[in-house]
Each structure stands twice: as structure tokens, then as C-alpha cells.
Scaffold this motif. Structure first.
Motif, PDB file in Angstrom:
ATOM      1  N   GLY A   1       1.061  -1.216   0.025  1.00 16.86           N
ATOM      2  CA  GLY A   1       0.013  -0.007   0.080  1.00 16.86           C
ATOM      3  C   GLY A   1       0.816   1.361  -0.017  1.00 16.86           C
ATOM      4  N   ARG A   2       1.901   1.215   0.673  1.00 13.41           N
ATOM      5  CA  ARG A   2       2.747   2.489   0.763  1.00 13.41           C
ATOM      6  C   ARG A   2       3.459   2.737  -0.715  1.00 13.41           C
ATOM      7  NH1 ARG A   2       4.440  -0.453   5.413  1.00 13.41           N
ATOM      8  NH2 ARG A   2       3.460   0.606   7.337  1.00 13.41           N
ATOM      9  N   GLY A   3       3.775   1.654  -1.575  1.00 10.97           N
ATOM     10  CA  GLY A   3       4.179   1.657  -2.938  1.00 10.97           C
ATOM     11  C   GLY A   3       3.440   2.226  -3.528  1.00 10.97           C
TER      12      GLY A   3
ATOM     13  N   ASP B   1       2.220  13.094   1.637  1.00 12.88           N
ATOM     14  CA  ASP B   1       1.626  13.273   2.960  1.00 12.88           C
ATOM     15  C   ASP B   1       0.631  12.175   3.267  1.00 12.88           C
ATOM     16  OD1 ASP B   1       2.533  15.733   2.806  1.00 12.88           O
ATOM     17  OD2 ASP B   1       0.841  16.707   1.693  1.00 12.88           O
ATOM     18  N   ARG B   2       0.558  11.196   2.384  1.00 16.09           N
ATOM     19  CA  ARG B   2      -0.555  10.004   3.025  1.00 16.09           C
ATOM     20  C   ARG B   2       0.440   8.903   3.480  1.00 16.09           C
ATOM     21  NH1 ARG B   2      -4.752   8.588  -1.440  1.00 16.09           N
ATOM     22  NH2 ARG B   2      -5.940   7.506   0.513  1.00 16.09           N
ATOM     23  N   ARG B   3      -0.325   8.417   4.612  1.00 17.91           N
ATOM     24  CA  ARG B   3       0.628   7.261   5.317  1.00 17.91           C
ATOM     25  C   ARG B   3      -0.193   5.801   5.175  1.00 17.91           C
ATOM     26  NH1 ARG B   3       2.368   9.478  10.767  1.00 17.91           N
ATOM     27  NH2 ARG B   3       0.004   9.763  10.909  1.00 17.91           N
ATOM     28  N   VAL B   4       0.176   4.840   5.419  1.00 20.82           N
ATOM     29  CA  VAL B   4      -0.390   3.448   5.929  1.00 20.82           C
ATOM     30  C   VAL B   4       0.012   3.087   7.081  1.00 20.82           C
ATOM     31  CG1 VAL B   4      -0.753   0.975   5.066  1.00 20.82           C
ATOM     32  CG2 VAL B   4      -0.365   2.875   3.251  1.00 20.82           C
ATOM     33  N   THR B   5      -1.088   3.136   8.088  1.00 22.78           N
ATOM     34  CA  THR B   5      -0.779   2.527   9.398  1.00 22.78           C
ATOM     35  C   THR B   5      -1.242   1.246   9.862  1.00 22.78           C
ATOM     36  OG1 THR B   5      -2.476   3.583  10.229  1.00 22.78           O
ATOM     37  CG2 THR B   5      -0.471   4.929  10.070  1.00 22.78           C
ATOM     38  N   VAL B   6      -0.660   0.599  10.664  1.00 23.90           N
ATOM     39  CA  VAL B   6      -0.788  -0.885  10.861  1.00 23.90           C
ATOM     40  C   VAL B   6      -1.186  -0.883  12.344  1.00 23.90           C
ATOM     41  CG1 VAL B   6      -0.190  -3.473  10.855  1.00 23.90           C
ATOM     42  CG2 VAL B   6       0.440  -1.681   8.929  1.00 23.90           C
TER      43      VAL B   6
ATOM     44  N   ALA C   1      -8.909   9.275   0.303  1.00 24.04           N
ATOM     45  CA  ALA C   1      -7.772  10.424   0.696  1.00 24.04           C
ATOM     46  C   ALA C   1      -7.622  10.048   2.173  1.00 24.04           C
ATOM     47  CB  ALA C   1      -8.761  11.704   0.687  1.00 24.04           C
ATOM     48  N   GLY C   2      -6.330  10.798   2.449  1.00 27.05           N
ATOM     49  CA  GLY C   2      -5.966  10.994   3.882  1.00 27.05           C
ATOM     50  C   GLY C   2      -5.098   9.614   4.086  1.00 27.05           C
ATOM     51  N   ASP C   3      -4.784   9.308   5.270  1.00 27.89           N
ATOM     52  CA  ASP C   3      -3.915   8.073   5.807  1.00 27.89           C
ATOM     53  C   ASP C   3      -4.946   6.859   5.436  1.00 27.89           C
ATOM     54  OD1 ASP C   3      -1.800   9.945   6.476  1.00 27.89           O
ATOM     55  OD2 ASP C   3      -2.515   9.916   8.479  1.00 27.89           O
TER      56      ASP C   3
ATOM     57  N   GLY D   1     -11.245   9.628   2.947  1.00 25.14           N
ATOM     58  CA  GLY D   1     -11.800   9.980   1.771  1.00 25.14           C
ATOM     59  C   GLY D   1     -13.340  10.114   1.800  1.00 25.14           C
ATOM     60  N   PRO D   2     -14.070  10.499   0.583  1.00 28.26           N
ATOM     61  CA  PRO D   2     -15.364  10.809   1.018  1.00 28.26           C
ATOM     62  C   PRO D   2     -16.411   9.508   0.723  1.00 28.26           C
ATOM     63  CG  PRO D   2     -14.576  11.158  -1.414  1.00 28.26           C
ATOM     64  CD  PRO D   2     -13.506  10.914  -0.558  1.00 28.26           C
ATOM     65  N   GLY D   3     -15.817   8.497   0.613  1.00 29.34           N
ATOM     66  CA  GLY D   3     -16.522   7.175   0.628  1.00 29.34           C
ATOM     67  C   GLY D   3     -17.349   6.921  -0.563  1.00 29.34           C
ATOM     68  N   ILE D   4     -18.511   6.131  -0.132  1.00 26.50           N
ATOM     69  CA  ILE D   4     -19.371   5.494  -1.130  1.00 26.50           C
ATOM     70  C   ILE D   4     -20.403   5.979  -1.256  1.00 26.50           C
ATOM     71  CG2 ILE D   4     -20.133   2.859  -2.029  1.00 26.50           C
ATOM     72  CD1 ILE D   4     -16.950   3.181  -1.924  1.00 26.50           C
TER      73      ILE D   4
END
Length: 458
Positions: A338-340, A346-351, A383-385, A405-408
Motif C-alpha cells: 500500500g505504501r508503494g 502526505d499520505r501514510r499507511v498505518t498498521v 484520501a488521507g491516511d 476519503g468521501p466514501g461510497i
């Protein structure tokens, strides 16, 4: 990889797309053997004919004997009656004629015989063997000169006075027997005819369901998976029809899943391949581009694509079923993927992982592809993290992927297929993979979107 994208036979194309096998040619000519209708008709008519024959022949013989004995008994009664009323003088020759009792049948021939078996008066041959035998004081019967003969002794006070001989044309007895045989033959023909009519009805009743099954099987072989066999009153044929319909439904569902799988796989492979090609083309079009970095990025994306292809090939072949899944390592690997895919710095992937992750038995390739689909959709359309959180549910494990993000949109079924803006690419494939592993993939919250992968524990 470019060779596979352009339709040239490659690794993923030959392994993931199931070739349509050519249906075997139907055998020429008619099927071997006689039709069922003819078999049932022949069997039932044959059995009926055999039964009637075995019953009618002894009955005909017994009927002939019965009529013979009945006629002989009637003649015996007439002879005894005449012997009881005839005067003794008739045997001495002094009585010129004899008056017979009234009520005797007109066809009777009555004669009187003396002690030597010679005719003294009445009708009959000059000498009669039956009359000679009756001199012993008993009633005797015989067939003489085409007549059924009965001789009865004439009693006298002193001694046996003579014999009265009563005869009836044997053709009369034979005529009664022939009439009885004709009636029996007519009844036999009627019985066999009724058996043939019943056999025709039963053969049609038994053959019609099989003919319907044959047409349904031919329709199924032609690709019609909605076949429905008419119900009949033959339980076994109905059972075969139900099994054929169930088989048709399973084959239809299997073909639908195969087509959906192939379509989803093409989406899943085309997107990263397109991104890799676009990146290389962009680097080549810019004079100041860092070609080494572009090639490195392309190689990295190619490696991820190769992993995706290997996973899909393994899933297509059914490999990896029932293996023990290392959830922690798989989630960390998916987060690195996901990070790739994130293009915004500015967006990150947290676990987020619990201290102890329950053991899950599932295909690592299937779970990896599901997480890649969720992370790719979050990277492209979110959008965002992006957060990946693993939760222990007691009897299962939940892996949730969310973004800011804005979602579905409300009412949008993202698992039905991608929308016009591309949102939802790969989600139908991800859901089918989750269900194949005994789990579920749901949209727990539409905005901000939270997708939850539920996997049962061991």
C-alpha cells in the motif's frame, strides 16, 4: 509482461483463462438397442400370451373331458331309466316294438342286446362291444362308429335279462367342445388385446419421462443451463430430472463464476500493468527524467505484478487451501504494498495489530489479493491516511482497511462491479475470494469508507 497484455500466450493468460473445450461429437446414426416402448410392449404382450396359453391349454383339455363325462353321465341316466321301464318280453322277441319313455332326446339311438351281445331290437350295430361288457351287470361307455355309447344291464327277477344300449353322435359332443374352445380363444384374444393396450399405455408412461430427460440433456449439452424437466408419475425418472436440474444449475453457476473470475482478474492485472507502462512512457517523454529511478519503480511494480500473477495462478489451480496463515506477516507485507501505491507524500499507511493474533487457516494468496485490492482502491479513490487494523473477534479475525476519503455514495453496490469513475475495481473478485475461504468481505461504513475482511479462526 507486455506479451501477456497484448494477447500473446503468456504465463497468466494460459493459466487463468480456462480454454473452452470442444464438445465431443455426437455418435452418428441412431443409438444402439431397441426403443423402450417396443421393449415394454413386447415384454408385456409376451408375458400375457404365455400366461393365457399356459392357462388355456389345460383348461381346454379339461373342458373337453368335462363335456365328454357330462354327455356320458346323461346317457347313463337315460340308459338306466330305459332299462328300468322296458319289459322283459322285449328280449324274448315276443314284443314287436318298444315304447320308450317320454322326454328322451331325439338324437338318441336306443338298442336292445341279448346275452351274446347281439342286437335283438332297436337301433345300433348287430354287435356292440359296450353291450357285451355290460353283461357283467355294470354300466359301460365307449365310442363306437362315431357314437358315444353307454350300455346298461336290464334287471330281471331271475337273472340278467339283457342290455340296453344308448348312443349319441360324438359330433354333438365335439361341437360343444369346439364352441367352448372358440369362446376361450375369443376371451384369450380379448385378454391379450387388453394387455397390449395396457402395455402401450405403460410403455408411453415409462418412455415419455426418459424422452424428456434426453431432450433436457441435449439442451444442457448445447449450453442451456436453465433446463427444467417435466414431472411425471415415475419416481425414479423424477429423481433423475431433479439431479439433472441441480447439475445444470451447478454448471451454470460454475461457468458464471469462471467468467466473473476471468473478468475480475483482467481488471486486477490491467491496472498495475497500465500504471507501470505509463510511468515508463512518462520518463521517456521527459528529457530531464531520472531514467534509473523510473526503471527501478517499474521493476518494483513488475515484481508486485508477478506476485499478483503467481497468487492468482495458485488460486485458479486451487493451491494453498487449508494452510496456516501468518496474519501479522501478511498484513505487514500488504501495508508495504500500500505504501508503494501512494503517490502523495502526505499520505501514510498505518498498521494496528493485537498482541496475540488468533490462528487462521486460509489461503495466503487469497488474503493477500484481497488486501491488495482494498489498499489499491484506498490509494486511488480515497484520501488521507490509510489504516489497516486487525481485531480478534473470538471466533474470527477482522482485518479492516479504511481511509479519510468521501466514501461510497448511498445505494451504491461496490461489489457489483466498478463504477464509471473506476471505483470498486477488483472488489467483486475480492469478495469471491473471501467467500471461497469461508469468510466475508463487507463495507462496514460507507463514509469514511471502512472495508472489513472477516476470516474464521481455526
Amino acid at each position: 509482461m507486455g506479451r501477456a497484455a497484448t494477447g500473446t500466450p503468456g504465463v497468466w493468460q494460459s493459466d487463468l483463462v480456462t480454454p473452452r473445450r470442444k464438445a465431443p461429437a455426437a455418435p452418428a446414426g441412431r443409438p444402439d438397442g431397441r426403443p423402450l416402448r417396443r421393449r415394454v410392449l413386447g415384454a408385456m404382450v409376451g408375458v400375457a400370451t404365455l400366461a393365457v396359453t399356459l392357462f388355456a391349454i389345460p383348461l381346454g383339455v379339461a373342458m373337453e373331458r368335462l363335456y365328454h363325462d357330462d354327455s356320458a353321465a346323461a346317457l347313463g341316466r337315460d340308459a338306466s331309466w330305459i332299462a328300468a321301464v322296458v319289459p322283459d318280453d322285449v328280449l324274448s322277441g315276443r314284443v314287436p316294438s318298444v315304447t320308450l319313455p317320454r322326454g328322451l332326446p331325439s338324437r338318441l339311438a336306443v338298442g336292445f342286446y341279448g346275452g351274446g351281445g347281439q342286437r335283438i331290437a332297436g337301433q345300433g350295430p348287430a354287435r356292440s362291444d359296450a353291450a357285451t361288457d355290460a353283461l357283467d351287470g355294470q354300466v359301460h361307455e365307449d365310442i363306437e362308429h362315431g357314437y358315444l355309447v353307454v350300455a346298461a344291464p336290464i334287471p330281471s327277477d331271475e337273472k340278467l335279462a339283457g342290455v340296453v344300449r344308448v348312443a349319441l353322435p360324438y359330433g354333438t359332443v365335439r361341437a360343444r367342445v369346439v364352441r367352448a374352445w372358440i369362446l376361450m380363444a375369443a376371451l384369450a384374444v380379448t385378454v391379450i388385446g387388453l394387455a397390449a393396450a395396457f402395455a402401450l399405455r405403460q410403455s408411453a408412461r415409462l418412455a415419455a419421462p426418459l424422452e424428456d430427460l434426453t431432450m433436457s440433456a441435449e439442451a444442457l449439452g448445447s449450453g442451456d443451463f436453465s433446463v427444467r424437466t417435466p414431472r411425471s408419475d415415475v419416481r425414479e425418472a423424477n429423481a433423475v430430472g431433479v439431479a439433472l436440474e441441480a447439475t445444470a444449475r451447478r454448471l451454470g453457476d460454475m461457468l458464471d463464476r469462471e467468467r466473473a473470475f476471468n473478468a475480475d482478474v483482467s481488471h486486477q492485472l490491467r491496472t498495475p500493468l497500465t500504471g507501470m507502462l505509463l510511468g515508463l512512457e512518462s520518463a521517456l517523454s521527459r528529457p530531464d527524467a531520472d531514467l534509473r529511478a523510473a526503471i527501478g519503480t517499474a521493476v518494483e511494480r513488475g515484481e508486485r505484478l508477478r506476485t499478483t500473477i503467481e497468487d492468482l495462478v495458485r488460486l485458479r489451480r486451487g493451491g494453498g487451501d487449508g494452510e496456516r496463515l501468518d496474519v501479522r506477516a501478511l498484513v505487514e507485507e500488504a501495508a508495504a504494498h500500500g505504501r508503494g501505491t501512494l503517490t502523495d507524500d502526505d499520505r501514510r499507511v498505518t498498521v494496528s495489530l493485537p498482541a496475540e493474533v488468533p490462528e487462521v487457516v486460509a489461503s495466503a494468496a487469497a488474503v493477500r489479493q484481497i488486501l491488495h485490492v482494498l489498499l489499491d482502491n484506498a490509494a486511488v479513490h480515497g484520501a488521507g491516511d490509510v489504516a489497516v487494523e486487525v481485531s480478534d473477534l473470538g471466533d474470527g479475525v477482522a482485518i479492516e482497511v479504511s481511509d479519510q476519503g468521501p466514501g461510497i455514495p448511498e445505494g451504491r453496490d461496490v461489489f457489483a462491479g466498478p463504477s464509471h469513475d473506476g471505483h470498486g475495481i477488483g472488489l467483486p473478485l475480492a469478495r469471491s475470494l473471501a467467500e471461497a475461504e469461508g469468510g466475508r468481505l463487507i463495507l462496514r461504513r460507507p463514509a469514511p469508507p471502512v472495508f472489513s475482511l472477516l476470516l474464521p479462526t481455526r
